[in-house]
Design an enzyme around this catalytic site. Sequence first.
Site, mmCIF file in Angstrom:
data_model
loop_
_atom_site.group_PDB
_atom_site.id
_atom_site.type_symbol
_atom_site.label_atom_id
_atom_site.label_comp_id
_atom_site.label_asym_id
_atom_site.label_seq_id
_atom_site.Cartn_x
_atom_site.Cartn_y
_atom_site.Cartn_z
ATOM 1 N N ARG A 52 32.692 58.102 24.001
ATOM 2 C CA ARG A 52 32.586 57.701 25.604
ATOM 3 C C ARG A 52 31.186 56.732 25.635
ATOM 4 N NH1 ARG A 52 29.727 60.465 28.711
ATOM 5 N NH2 ARG A 52 30.574 62.584 28.207
ATOM 6 N N TYR A 105 41.965 40.025 46.057
ATOM 7 C CA TYR A 105 43.125 40.776 45.441
ATOM 8 C C TYR A 105 43.185 42.104 46.101
ATOM 9 C CZ TYR A 105 45.230 43.828 41.992
ATOM 10 O OH TYR A 105 46.050 44.701 41.338
ATOM 11 N N ASP A 180 35.155 37.175 40.493
ATOM 12 C CA ASP A 180 36.341 37.777 39.640
ATOM 13 C C ASP A 180 36.957 36.666 39.142
ATOM 14 O OD1 ASP A 180 38.868 38.528 38.940
ATOM 15 O OD2 ASP A 180 38.964 39.857 40.582
ATOM 16 N N LYS A 205 45.234 40.409 32.303
ATOM 17 C CA LYS A 205 45.897 39.236 32.605
ATOM 18 C C LYS A 205 45.726 38.463 31.358
ATOM 19 C CE LYS A 205 46.178 41.759 36.468
ATOM 20 N NZ LYS A 205 45.604 41.566 37.566
HETATM 21 C C1 LIG Z 1 44.864 42.388 38.524
HETATM 22 C C2 LIG Z 1 43.811 42.145 39.235
HETATM 23 C C3 LIG Z 1 42.565 43.143 39.532
HETATM 24 C C4 LIG Z 1 42.812 44.425 39.188
HETATM 25 O O1 LIG Z 1 42.953 44.687 37.589
HETATM 26 P P1 LIG Z 1 43.479 45.798 36.799
HETATM 27 O O2 LIG Z 1 43.610 45.606 35.685
HETATM 28 O O3 LIG Z 1 44.929 45.864 37.475
HETATM 29 O O4 LIG Z 1 42.961 47.272 37.341
HETATM 30 C C5 LIG Z 1 41.367 42.498 39.764
HETATM 31 N N1 LIG Z 1 41.413 41.029 40.207
HETATM 32 C C6 LIG Z 1 42.296 40.282 40.038
HETATM 33 C C7 LIG Z 1 42.182 38.739 40.490
HETATM 34 C C8 LIG Z 1 43.520 40.712 39.497
HETATM 35 O O5 LIG Z 1 44.434 39.885 39.289
#
Ligand SMILES: *Cc1c(COP(=O)(O)O)cnc(C)c1O
Length: 387
Positions: A52, A105, A180, A205
């Site tokens: 961890r 999001y 983000d 992503k």
């Molecule tokens: C998918 C996404 C998230 C969340 O991420 P996860 O890996 O699904 O927890 C946050 N911000 C944006 C812009 C996203 O597309």
Amino acid sequence: MSETNQGFNTRAVHAGQEFEPRTGAVVPPLHFSSTYAQEGIGGLRSGYEYGRGGNPTRDALQEQLAALEGGKHAFSFGSGLAAEDGLIRALCTPGDRIVLGNDAYGGTYRLISRVLGGWGIRNQPVDMAALDDVRDAVAAGGSAARLVWVETPSNPLMKVTDISALASIAHDAGALLVVDNTFASPYLQNPLALGADIVVHSTTKYIGGHSDVVGGAVVVNDDELAGKIGFVQFAVGAVSGPMDAFLTTRGLKTLGVRMERHSDNAQKIAEWLVGRPGIEKVLYPGLPEHPGHELAARQMRRFGGMISVQFSGGEAAARKVAESTRLFTLAESLGGIESLMNYPSEMTHASVKGTELAVPENLIRLSVGIEDAEDLIGDLDSAMSHL
Ligand SMILES: *Cc1c(COP(=O)(O)O)cnc(C)c1O
């Protein structure tokens, strides 16, 4: 190997990826061990004690992520939302306020309002492209905001926000700017270089890039912020597992070539969509008529692979197109090599339906993959033939 003067693709392939000295294995081995043998009590052989707290495969990914975002420290988490939760818990205390985009999001808004809200975190959605409104929102509410939180380009409305201007607004009020950077990826945009304090990613992503791993990351330059975030990563434990870290590293090595192709394909598709019958609006920053085009050209390397489309036939037209493609798979998520189609109002953004963050019902979102553009256009052409 993390020389900052190296080009992006060189860093992507080499940062954190030294060959294994015992065998010469060019790809660093995947370390599954949860614990490490000690030489006498407390005598750590190479700094590792327990999985961890630290794992060589995760460390390799963190080094690679930091090198690609131009940050000093990166932290890998089990998902994008775990990364967001980790950084908010590390940097906020109950009563603190977060000013965030009014098209954030859906999962981010759900986390901040419904999970952290119960823990005393307040939130204030605002149109991040309207900088005067942002300045007012940051100062309002009795005490200044602790965090200003922006996605640019935003999901799914593709609004582009000036990161340097937003950093000044946040810093003037003593707040920290969180970007983000999931939609742009570190290949297209590096928010820390533009003045942001914290970058967060859903590595699920573009960074992972193959729709086969869920993960998240936080990247910062400041040692004090890093100390706090690292402590929460260790003490709460929402870390990425070794296999997930390995897959993410493998994906990240090809980010540059993938983003070039995603951007080429999306530009062609966006231009093809403009002016077609039945289409009300094409939201893509690579189109000269997009309100954020000039700004995106300044702060991004290219315009990326995400396009949103609004139909003049309303919800029914959008739903019909979403259910009629063959190559574009109807699915949540984005950023993989395969093209995906999403109907945000009922899918990714269902959690904000009925709130001020609700997404228009005539909108579909395309995550344009790396297939041949002609085939993707052919697929859209037949799915839109009834319009
Ligand atoms: C998918 C996404 C998230 C969340 O991420 P996860 O890996 O699904 O927890 C946050 N911000 C944006 C812009 C996203 O597309």
